[in-house]
Write a protein that holds these residues in place. Sequence first.
Motif, PDB file in Angstrom:
ATOM      1  N   LYS A   1      29.142 -17.604  31.652  1.00 19.51           N
ATOM      2  CA  LYS A   1      30.405 -18.007  31.034  1.00 19.51           C
ATOM      3  C   LYS A   1      31.531 -18.113  32.058  1.00 19.51           C
ATOM      4  O   LYS A   1      32.678 -18.404  31.697  1.00 19.51           O
ATOM      5  N   GLY A   2      31.219 -17.838  33.318  1.00 20.64           N
ATOM      6  CA  GLY A   2      32.215 -17.970  34.374  1.00 20.64           C
ATOM      7  C   GLY A   2      33.200 -16.821  34.453  1.00 20.64           C
ATOM      8  O   GLY A   2      34.273 -16.952  35.054  1.00 20.64           O
ATOM      9  N   MET A   3      32.848 -15.679  33.860  1.00 20.08           N
ATOM     10  CA  MET A   3      33.741 -14.522  33.864  1.00 20.08           C
ATOM     11  C   MET A   3      33.385 -13.560  34.991  1.00 20.08           C
ATOM     12  O   MET A   3      32.258 -13.549  35.485  1.00 20.08           O
ATOM     13  N   THR A   4      34.361 -12.725  35.356  1.00 25.87           N
ATOM     14  CA  THR A   4      34.144 -11.653  36.316  1.00 25.87           C
ATOM     15  C   THR A   4      34.150 -10.335  35.554  1.00 25.87           C
ATOM     16  O   THR A   4      35.066 -10.065  34.785  1.00 25.87           O
ATOM     17  N   MET A   5      33.125  -9.530  35.777  1.00 23.47           N
ATOM     18  CA  MET A   5      32.991  -8.273  35.050  1.00 23.47           C
ATOM     19  C   MET A   5      33.767  -7.159  35.746  1.00 23.47           C
ATOM     20  O   MET A   5      33.835  -7.096  36.971  1.00 23.47           O
TER      21      MET A   5
ATOM     22  N   ARG B   1      42.615 -11.869  30.716  1.00 26.26           N
ATOM     23  CA  ARG B   1      42.000 -10.551  30.828  1.00 26.26           C
ATOM     24  C   ARG B   1      41.550 -10.087  29.445  1.00 26.26           C
ATOM     25  O   ARG B   1      42.365 -10.027  28.513  1.00 26.26           O
ATOM     26  N   LEU B   2      40.269  -9.779  29.329  1.00 29.33           N
ATOM     27  CA  LEU B   2      39.689  -9.358  28.059  1.00 29.33           C
ATOM     28  C   LEU B   2      39.085  -7.964  28.204  1.00 29.33           C
ATOM     29  O   LEU B   2      38.614  -7.596  29.284  1.00 29.33           O
ATOM     30  N   VAL B   3      39.101  -7.195  27.121  1.00 27.58           N
ATOM     31  CA  VAL B   3      38.450  -5.882  27.109  1.00 27.58           C
ATOM     32  C   VAL B   3      37.500  -5.820  25.926  1.00 27.58           C
ATOM     33  O   VAL B   3      37.737  -6.443  24.880  1.00 27.58           O
ATOM     34  N   THR B   4      36.411  -5.058  26.074  1.00 28.55           N
ATOM     35  CA  THR B   4      35.410  -4.976  25.018  1.00 28.55           C
ATOM     36  C   THR B   4      34.863  -3.561  24.909  1.00 28.55           C
ATOM     37  O   THR B   4      34.869  -2.804  25.880  1.00 28.55           O
TER      38      THR B   4
ATOM     39  N   LEU C   1      32.984 -16.229  22.155  1.00 26.71           N
ATOM     40  CA  LEU C   1      34.163 -16.572  22.945  1.00 26.71           C
ATOM     41  C   LEU C   1      34.305 -18.081  23.122  1.00 26.71           C
ATOM     42  O   LEU C   1      33.307 -18.782  23.295  1.00 26.71           O
ATOM     43  N   PRO C   2      35.530 -18.583  23.116  1.00 30.33           N
ATOM     44  CA  PRO C   2      35.767 -20.019  23.353  1.00 30.33           C
ATOM     45  C   PRO C   2      35.632 -20.333  24.846  1.00 30.33           C
ATOM     46  O   PRO C   2      35.290 -19.456  25.652  1.00 30.33           O
ATOM     47  N   ASP C   3      35.906 -21.560  25.219  1.00 27.16           N
ATOM     48  CA  ASP C   3      35.916 -21.908  26.637  1.00 27.16           C
ATOM     49  C   ASP C   3      36.975 -21.078  27.351  1.00 27.16           C
ATOM     50  O   ASP C   3      38.109 -20.926  26.869  1.00 27.16           O
ATOM     51  N   LEU C   4      36.628 -20.546  28.499  1.00 28.13           N
ATOM     52  CA  LEU C   4      37.499 -19.614  29.200  1.00 28.13           C
ATOM     53  C   LEU C   4      38.062 -20.221  30.478  1.00 28.13           C
ATOM     54  O   LEU C   4      37.393 -21.031  31.136  1.00 28.13           O
TER      55      LEU C   4
END
Length: 263
Positions: A187-191, A109-112, A158-161
Amino acid sequence: MPIGEICRHLGVARSSYYRWKVNENKFTQKDLRDQQIGDLCKLHKFRYGYRKITELLTDISEKTVQRVMQKYGWQCRVKVKKRKRTGQPAHIVPNLLARDFTALKPLERLVTDITYLPFGQSMMYLSSILDLFNGEVIAFTIGFTQDTDFVLDTLNQLPDLPEGCILHSDQGSVYTSYAYQKAVKEKGMTMSMSRKGTPADNSPIETFHSSLKSETFYLDDIYRTTNACVINIVEEYIYYYNNIRIKTKLNNQSPVQYRQLAV
């Protein structure tokens, strides 16, 4: 020195001097009009623009009032109101975190967010991404414009996630833009996004940005310096924050130490 001698040295006829002296304290209709406009501007402490000042006068056109106010620097000094943007942002997504800022493993889990850096020769901005697992700042960019390219530069660090990684932000136009949403998906992430006008929905990154300013610029009374100095302070603090600064909730370890032990 006699008046005649003064006029001779200045190249002015005595008759011109006496004519000026007779009319010195006489006000023309234009002078009286300008004074009336100025008195109204001062009475309202320069809160009114030329349209409102015109409404308080009689038989004077808007253009005349505007010209007089511009001539003497009597324009409205109140900060220009920001117009509310109509329509909807490009793409808003639900708040998947729902203020649950825990993570069981790195890069889960990332925040920006973006914060202002008003300490240099010009306004600067910091875009950063923080890992909720250990509070580590894993990507950041310092720039002079907070546009889509600015946040994309941070995202591309960002590195490989792992599969299922969530990236949370507010509803800023840079994050709802088509280009940013596309890059997140690639990048395969969910927003995930905070509710509108609710900074607490993204409090970990808000807290980091607050700590950065409090423990550097405000602590050292640095309110005006060079852009290069601002960049150096931010970069040094992020290194310190990640590698040296211990956190109680991480068993008194720094974010990097905690991650290395977990791995």
